[in-house]
Design an enzyme around this catalytic site. Structure first.
Site, mmCIF file in Angstrom:
data_model
loop_
_atom_site.group_PDB
_atom_site.id
_atom_site.type_symbol
_atom_site.label_atom_id
_atom_site.label_comp_id
_atom_site.label_asym_id
_atom_site.label_seq_id
_atom_site.Cartn_x
_atom_site.Cartn_y
_atom_site.Cartn_z
ATOM 1 N N TYR A 104 12.010 -35.393 -21.557
ATOM 2 C CA TYR A 104 10.614 -35.197 -21.127
ATOM 3 C C TYR A 104 10.436 -35.465 -19.641
ATOM 4 C CZ TYR A 104 10.111 -40.301 -21.061
ATOM 5 O OH TYR A 104 10.257 -41.622 -20.772
ATOM 6 N N ARG B 19 1.300 -48.102 -17.000
ATOM 7 C CA ARG B 19 1.614 -49.182 -16.045
ATOM 8 C C ARG B 19 0.715 -50.373 -16.364
ATOM 9 N NH1 ARG B 19 1.870 -44.404 -12.256
ATOM 10 N NH2 ARG B 19 3.773 -44.587 -11.010
ATOM 11 N N GLY C 78 -7.716 -7.412 4.723
ATOM 12 C CA GLY C 78 -8.545 -7.457 5.932
ATOM 13 C C GLY C 78 -7.933 -8.196 7.105
ATOM 14 N N ARG D 174 -3.596 -1.590 -6.303
ATOM 15 C CA ARG D 174 -2.743 -2.776 -6.227
ATOM 16 C C ARG D 174 -3.154 -3.713 -7.351
ATOM 17 N NH1 ARG D 174 -5.500 -5.110 -0.711
ATOM 18 N NH2 ARG D 174 -7.592 -5.170 -1.532
ATOM 19 N N ARG E 296 -3.301 2.964 8.548
ATOM 20 C CA ARG E 296 -3.609 1.698 7.855
ATOM 21 C C ARG E 296 -2.396 0.809 7.782
ATOM 22 N NH1 ARG E 296 -8.134 2.662 4.061
ATOM 23 N NH2 ARG E 296 -8.596 4.860 4.204
ATOM 24 N N SER F 33 13.931 -44.013 -18.281
ATOM 25 C CA SER F 33 12.974 -43.161 -17.578
ATOM 26 C C SER F 33 13.235 -43.298 -16.077
ATOM 27 C CB SER F 33 11.551 -43.599 -17.919
ATOM 28 O OG SER F 33 10.650 -42.760 -17.267
ATOM 29 N N GLY G 281 12.411 -43.498 -12.503
ATOM 30 C CA GLY G 281 11.267 -43.752 -11.615
ATOM 31 C C GLY G 281 11.638 -43.212 -10.251
ATOM 32 N N THR G 282 11.344 -41.944 -10.056
ATOM 33 C CA THR G 282 11.837 -41.295 -8.833
ATOM 34 C C THR G 282 11.104 -41.763 -7.578
ATOM 35 O OG1 THR G 282 10.394 -39.476 -9.412
ATOM 36 C CG2 THR G 282 12.732 -39.199 -9.901
ATOM 37 N N ASN G 283 9.968 -42.432 -7.755
ATOM 38 C CA ASN G 283 9.290 -42.951 -6.556
ATOM 39 C C ASN G 283 10.159 -44.028 -5.910
ATOM 40 O OD1 ASN G 283 7.229 -41.335 -7.487
ATOM 41 N ND2 ASN G 283 6.086 -43.022 -8.394
ATOM 42 N N LYS H 125 0.833 -1.202 0.000
ATOM 43 C CA LYS H 125 0.000 0.000 0.000
ATOM 44 C C LYS H 125 0.872 1.258 0.000
ATOM 45 C CE LYS H 125 -3.496 -0.120 2.810
ATOM 46 N NZ LYS H 125 -4.939 -0.022 2.715
ATOM 47 N N CYS I 176 9.546 -40.146 -14.819
ATOM 48 C CA CYS I 176 8.118 -40.469 -14.742
ATOM 49 C C CYS I 176 7.610 -40.698 -13.323
ATOM 50 C CB CYS I 176 7.789 -41.663 -15.617
ATOM 51 S SG CYS I 176 8.502 -43.193 -15.013
ATOM 52 N N HIS J 227 -15.587 -9.126 1.797
ATOM 53 C CA HIS J 227 -14.527 -10.004 2.308
ATOM 54 C C HIS J 227 -14.685 -11.418 1.781
ATOM 55 C CE1 HIS J 227 -12.738 -12.689 5.359
ATOM 56 N NE2 HIS J 227 -11.770 -11.794 5.309
ATOM 57 N N MET K 46 -5.096 -7.508 8.778
ATOM 58 C CA MET K 46 -4.536 -6.649 9.832
ATOM 59 C C MET K 46 -5.461 -5.436 10.015
ATOM 60 S SD MET K 46 -0.550 -6.996 8.967
ATOM 61 C CE MET K 46 -0.780 -6.537 7.286
HETATM 62 C C1 PEP Z 1 8.594 -44.880 -9.907
HETATM 63 O O1 PEP Z 1 9.068 -45.724 -9.184
HETATM 64 O O2 PEP Z 1 8.886 -43.677 -9.847
HETATM 65 C C2 PEP Z 1 7.564 -45.240 -10.916
HETATM 66 C C3 PEP Z 1 7.109 -44.356 -11.761
HETATM 67 O O3 PEP Z 1 7.074 -46.505 -10.856
HETATM 68 P P1 PEP Z 1 5.966 -46.991 -9.819
HETATM 69 O O4 PEP Z 1 5.453 -45.797 -9.111
HETATM 70 O O5 PEP Z 1 4.936 -47.688 -10.628
HETATM 71 O O6 PEP Z 1 6.760 -47.909 -8.948
#
Ligand code: PEP
Ligand code: MG
Length: 869
Positions: free
Chosen positions: A847, A559, A100, A335, A91, A760, A762-764, A21, A827, A453, A102
């Site tokens: 990707y 999958r 609103g 603003r 203000r 690919s 698989g970060t899980n 403000k 992925c 509000h 404060m």
């Molecule tokens: C992973 O492990 O990241 C993956 C994409 O495979 P899933 O989740 O099916 O094990």
């Protein structure tokens, strides 16, 4: 340190120091706009005050007094003067807008003497005493902590006694009387009088506004919007101008474009003979701004001119507060306006077309959460046509929600804890209701306008809201709504359509948001320039269609195990798992192959030759086994065995750590027949589809959980052989690649690359194995880790850049060493997380792949970081 800045000293860039403000008041002063004079106490002054000082430092008090003197000079008025009294507003205003949350106090400087001078000077005693009672009320609430309702109840009581409907019916002597009553409340509650000394009032007000940085609703709001707690609020002290000086005066709030739809044109509301808080708090329902065009055409024209120049100057839609005093226009605030996601998209697209913004600038304005909001649900049209509408209010925030109605923030919270979906119903909301609003699916108010509000906060949160639904009689005390002859009580179900303003009885099914055109246009800008592609994790036709609609460039992860859970399929799967010998595998696998071919046909046809990665079976086999006694008996009957034999086989398949056990490629080493079946199904289907269609499917077959070069070599060789047999002499381009899901695979990725056409991440699983955190159980302790700052965030949601990220970086470099040009993607879940994408896009990968609804936000995030011509 300089804690005080004149408006003429600052600029719009100084939001951290002067608050949004203050910085904008300074900017508008520099632009020569009609801004009442004033000065700003910096956020640093607030931080200094909150750092344990119980009262204002003498130095700051002196500074404030000096600036008041300067203000007296500029305005030709005196603070406490009994001839030309100067009144000021105090203000709050922090770096980030917290509407609103404060506190603000108006009309400071009034006391038993100056009020008379104001009455004489304006020849309007009614106005002067109305201002005084407002000060008593606000000061009592904000500075002295006297419950607001003490004052409001007295006013209501008095109006009832006099048979007045509106405040505007109050006469001068009525306000005189009420001022005395209000002063009595101070004595009764605080055992001391209202402070008559204006300087004392000002110091106390400044302290109260500093303190309001830490009030409960401000803290909740900051948590919700991830605003740091250590920024502090600035305080703006400004000469009062009066919208309540008569019917040639007024006050209002207007946006330069419609904040719900984004349509161009002034959109706002005003009230004649009123002060700012009347509009914002929704105490009186204001009129549309078009009314001002009729009642004060010249003022309206000037306002129009100023608003378009402010929009052009800020290159964004503005939310402007103004006051008219005796036909003179003053701008009190500008603003960047809060808006719905739909409006954000529309405004960006229009401003690009109008030449106000470049595409790059426009893309920066859109956040991933706006994309999510754009995909808000709407009610199913068929059900909607049959639904019973009970009332209509203002369509304050779009979206659709059904839920049980509750009337207080507490009961709304309690109901959500019981697992109910909640619609919060209030006469009007105030910042105290924030905790109830946060948990609600929808919000309904019976009073207040589009800038009330409830409307502003709901829009910001992306919660659907119908405001100003005047035909409802909302009784917060009895917790019921009376609507014509109907009564709705707490717990009854209503449906709220925030896009049309309609309320319906009962539940209505929802469909996902349908603002496809706006989304497509903006995503199109991104897709034109994005080098990093966005693929989908999808295998059902429905998900694939959604993914393609939302901009997917391909499928990064289908999958296949998800395809084995249908009723007939699981039974074949179970028969296969129970087979006594290899011969017994044949028949169930043949049946499964028929199912798989149907699935792949649908997938390849929908994908029309776009990249399509099919992952071979991954989970351990026991996941497919029967669970209940009944299922075991059915399976026994279907396979001609005894239930005990089935239980025995189940025991054999039991593993201590199945996620680290016999799954993924390991399963294929000992039981290659499953992958053989899947690969045959993929290749036969691709051949058939390619024969019939004029696009070419190039299937990408992905093997999960590879850890050694030898596993990859073995499986690759075997699958190549199977494929060659299927192809016979027919030609089909295909690829065989792998997921990288184990730390070992990262370390030796170049070796694996000798046998893999693509990768690919698989970060899980990779996160699970890098930390040794079970992805199924870590929820039990990760909260504690984050609380105790042992981790910044849940690494399954946001990529752990330091550890897992480093492994990915190393593996990507290893793969590129082979100069085979293998395609690389990500992925796991983090592939759809904007924060993780910002890290991943810096790597030489091709990707990211994520679930369909996360695709637009992923495309946007990549575009925001891409190079534009
Ligand atoms: C992973 O492990 O990241 C993956 C994409 O495979 P899933 O989740 O099916 O094990
Ligand atoms: Mg995995």
């Amino acid at each position: 340190m300089n804690f005080v800045y004149e408006f003429s000293q600052g600029s719009k860039e100084q939001t951290a120091l002067l608050g949004g403000k203050g910085a904008n008041l300074a900017e508008m002063t520099a632009l020569g706009l009609p801004v009442p004079n004033g000065f700003t106490l910096t956020t640093e002054a607030c931080i200094d005050y909150l750092a344990g000082k119980d009262s204002l430092q003498e130095e700051l008090k002196n500074d404030i007094q000096n600036h008041i003197k300067a203000l007296e000079k500029k305005t030709n008025k005196g603070f406490g003067s009994t001839s030309q009294p100067l009144l000021v507003s105090v203000r709050s205003g922090s770096k980030f807008s917290m509407p609103g949350m404060m506190d603000t106090i108006l009309n400071l400087g009034l006391n038993d003497e100056t009020v008379k001078a104001l009455a004489d000077k304006t020849a309007n005693g009614r106005f002067a005493y109305d201002c005084y009672r407002r000060l008593l009320q606000m000061f009592g609430d904000v500075v002295c902590g006297i419950d607001k309702s003490r004052f409001e109840d007295q006013l209501t009581f008095y109006k009832n006694k006099r048979n007045y409907q509106e405040d505007t019916e109050m006469k001068e002597e009525d306000w005189h009387y009420l001022v005395d009553v209000y002063k009595g409340i101070y004595q009764e509650v605080l055992h001391r009088p209202f402070p008559q000394n204006p300087v004392e009032q000002l110091f106390q007000a400044v302290e109260a506004v500093f303190r309001s940085w830490n009030n409960k609703r401000a803290v909740t709001y900051r948590r919700l919007h991830q605003i740091p707690d250590d920024l502090g609020t600035a305080v703006n002290i400004q000469e009062m101008v009066f919208g309540n000086a008569g019917f040639e005066s007024g006050t209002g709030v207007a946006f330069t474009r419609n904040p719900s739809t984004g349509e161009k044109g002034i959109f706002g509301e005003f009230l004649l003979n009123a002060q700012g808080e009347d509009v914002v708090a929704g105490i009186r329902t204001p009129q549309p701004i078009a009314g001002l065009k009729q009642s004060m055409p010249e003022v309206y024209q000037e306002f129009e001119r100023i608003s378009s120049s402010l929009e052009a100057h800020y290159k964004d839609m503005q939310d402007i507060e103004f006051t008219i005093e005796d036909q003179r226009l003053y701008i009190l605030q500008t603003r960047n306006g809060k808006r719905t996601a739909k409006a954000s998209f529309k405004i960006c697209i229009d401003m690009v077309a109008e030449g106000i913004l470049s595409r790059k600038e426009a893309l920066q304005r859109i956040t991933p959460s706006m994309v999510t909001q754009l995909l808000h649900p709407v009610f199913d049209p068929a059900e909607l046509a049959a639904a019973v509408s009970i009332a209509k209010g203002l369509p304050a925030s779009p979206g659709a929600a059904s839920g049980a109605i509750y009337f207080t923030a507490e009961s709304a919270k309690a109901a959500t804890l019981r697992g109910e979906k909640v619609i919060l119903v209030r006469q009007e909301t105030s910042p105290e209701d924030i905790e109830g609003m946060v948990v609600s699916e929808g919000i309904v108010t019976s009073r207040g306008g589009m800038t009330s509000h409830a409307a502003v906060v709901a829009r910001g949160m992306g919660v659907c809201c119908v405001a100003g639904c005047e035909t409802l009689q909302v009784d917060e005390f009895l917790e019921q709504i009376i609507c014509g002859e109907h009564v709705f009580k707490a717990g009854d179900i209503l449906s709220v359509d925030g896009t049309t303003g309609q309320l319906y009885r009962g539940t209505i099914s929802k469909r996902e948001g349908n603002e496809q055109e706006l989304l497509q246009e903006v995503l199109g800008w991104g897709k034109e320039i994005n080098e990093l592609k966005v693929f989908a994790n999808a295998e059902t036709p429905e998900d694939i269609k959604t993914a393609l609609n939302l901009g997917a460039d391909g499928i990064g992860l289908a999958r296949t195990e998800h395809m084995f859970f249908g009723e007939e399929r699981i039974s074949e799967m179970r028969k296969m798992i129970l087979a006594k010998d290899k011969r017994g595998l044949k028949e169930p696998l043949e049946k499964l192959k028929t199912y798989q071919k149907q699935d792949f046909k649908e997938i390849f046809q929908l994908m029309e030759g776009r990249p399509c990665t099919v992952r071979l079976l991954d989970p351990p086999l026991h996941e497919f086994l029967p669970r209940t006694g009944k299922e075991i008996e059915e399976l026994a009957a279907a396979t001609g065995r005894m239930p005990a034999q089935i239980r025995k086989r189940m025991d054999e398949l039991e593993e201590q750590n199945p996620m680290l056990g016999h799954r993924g490629c390991r399963l294929a080493v000992s039981l290659p027949e499953i992958y053989e079946m899947q690969v045959k199904a993929i290749v036969e289907t691709a051949l058939a589809v390619n024969r019939e269609q004029d696009f070419t499917t190039i299937p990408e077959i992905m093997i999960p959980l590879i850890s050694t070069k030898e596993e990859m070599a073995l499986l690759r060789e075997h699958l190549d052989q199977v494929i060659q047999e299927v192809l016979n002499s027919e030609a089909l381009e295909y690829k065989i690649g792998t997921m990288i899901e184990t730390p070992r695979a990262c370390l030796i990725a170049d070796g694996i690359a000798e046998y893999a056409d693509f990768f690919s991440f698989g970060t899980n699983d990779l996160t699970q194995l890098t930390f040794g955190f079970s992805r199924d159980d870590s929820g039990k302790f990760l909260g504690e880790y984050i609380e105790q700052d042992l981790l910044k965030a849940d690494p399954f949601q946001h990529l752990d850049e330091e550890g897992v990220g480093q492994l990915i970086e190393m593996a990507v470099a290893n793969i590129h060493k082979t100069s085979k040009g293998s395609k690389i993607g990500v992925c796991g879940e983090v592939g759809g997380d904007p924060q993780s994408i910002r890290f991943l896009r810096k790597l030489p990968i091709d990707y990211v792949s994520c679930s369909p609804y996360r695709i637009p936000a992923a495309i946007l995030t990549i575009a925001q970081e891409s190079k534009f011509e």
